[in-house]
Design a protein around this motif. Structure first.
Motif: not given
Length: 315
Positions: A38-41, A55-65, A97-107
């Motif tokens: 998913t490219g989610v960190e 807590a565990r935080l998730y970030l879509p790296t492609k968007s962030a970069t 959460l990896n899938a949801l974050v990647a699909e939605t493009n959210i933190v």
């Protein structure tokens, strides 16, 4: 070591008379990582030492970069498990959460709350509230966590949870309505297969075997020994005079056709509409499916449809 049982809530948890606790599910965990699919960190953060809260935080790296200055919607996610099992690091939640974050493009911030019976309710409610206050402390971009300071849009905050996590999400939503949250007002709350109850059987509950109803109420009492019972407003929102003060603009309730809790989700939407709350509530029902099916079979058609609905609700 005694093998005499005090409580048997299989397939979730067994509690022995000598005080031993055996969790039967939700014990497989995964470390935070950069997910290659998913490219989610993800990373784990400590929110407070006393009480121990993380807590565990998730970030879509492609968007962030690619768009480092673009702010992304922020989702606070609260896992299910009957208040007694699962963790933010559980494999099913980490993967979802990896899938949801990647699909939605959210933190996303996945809350690690204390579990019953070692920590009876309201511990989980307090932990979720503490996590939300910590999240809100970043709204001026001066919080302790860089990912939230740099990437989260505090005008687009959402709360979501499944099963017991949906129950917690609803109850912290009420608390936001009554106490406020440091300048942050969530836009929406997503309740997936919410774990609500009530002393009076409704809808298809009337045809359930007594043992199933006893299980659902018994688990609630195990998690919250000092509860007033099945009509405790924390468990039966229809009995809460403060329901109209829910602190968000819109709610998405997700139910599953074969889930014993289905009618509670529908009832919630009805009582919310009548409560004087000014927001909009929508219900989606997954046909032919059971409780939290989407976590165990995330690639099936209905799970994909449910994910898409959550994505459009947030975006």
């Amino acid at each position: 070591m005694s093998n005499e049982l005090a409580h048997d809530f299989s397939p979730l948890i067994k509690i022995y008379k000598d005080g031993r606790i055996e969790r039967l599910t939700g014990t497989t965990t995964l470390p935070p990582s950069l997910d290659p699919q998913t490219g989610v960190e993800s990373k784990d953060v400590v929110i407070s030492k006393e009480p121990a809260l993380s807590a565990r935080l998730y970030l879509p790296t492609k968007s962030a970069t690619n768009s480092p200055n673009k702010k992304l919607p922020l989702l606070v996610y609260i896992h299910g498990g009957g208040f007694v099992v699962e963790r933010a690091s559980s494999s099913i939640y980490h993967n979802y959460l990896n899938a949801l974050v990647a699909e939605t493009n959210i933190v996303a911030v996945s809350v690690e709350y204390r579990l019953a019976p070692e920590h009876s309710l309201p511990a989980a409610y307090d932990d979720a509230w503490g996590s939300l206050k910590w999240v809100a402390s970043h709204s001026d971009a001066k919080g302790s966590e860089d990912w939230l300071n740099r990437h989260a849009d505090f005008q687009r905050v959402f709360i979501a949870g499944d099963s017991a996590g949906a129950n917690i999400a609803h109850n912290v939503g009420l608390r936001i309505g009554s106490e406020g949250l440091g300048g942050v007002k969530p836009k929406g709350i997503v309740l997936v297969h919410p774990y609500f109850g009530g002393s009076e059987a409704i809808g298809a509950e009337q045809a359930l075997p007594p043992v199933v109803r006893e299980y659902m109420v018994g688990l609630w009492r195990l998690a919250y020994p000092s509860t007033s019972g099945s009509d405790d407003p924390l468990f039966n929102p229809g009995k809460d005079p403060k329901l109209g003060g829910l602190g968000c603009e819109k709610v998405l309730v997700c139910v599953a056709e074969k889930d014993a809790l289905k009618d509670r989700g529908w009832r919630y939407s009805e009582v919310l509409k009548k409560s004087g709350w000014k927001g909009a509530v929508d219900v989606i029902e997954s046909k032919g499916e059971n409780h939290v099916f989407h976590l165990f079979n995330p690639t099936c058609d209905n799970a994909v449809a449910l994910l898409k609905k959550m994505v459009s609700f947030i975006n």
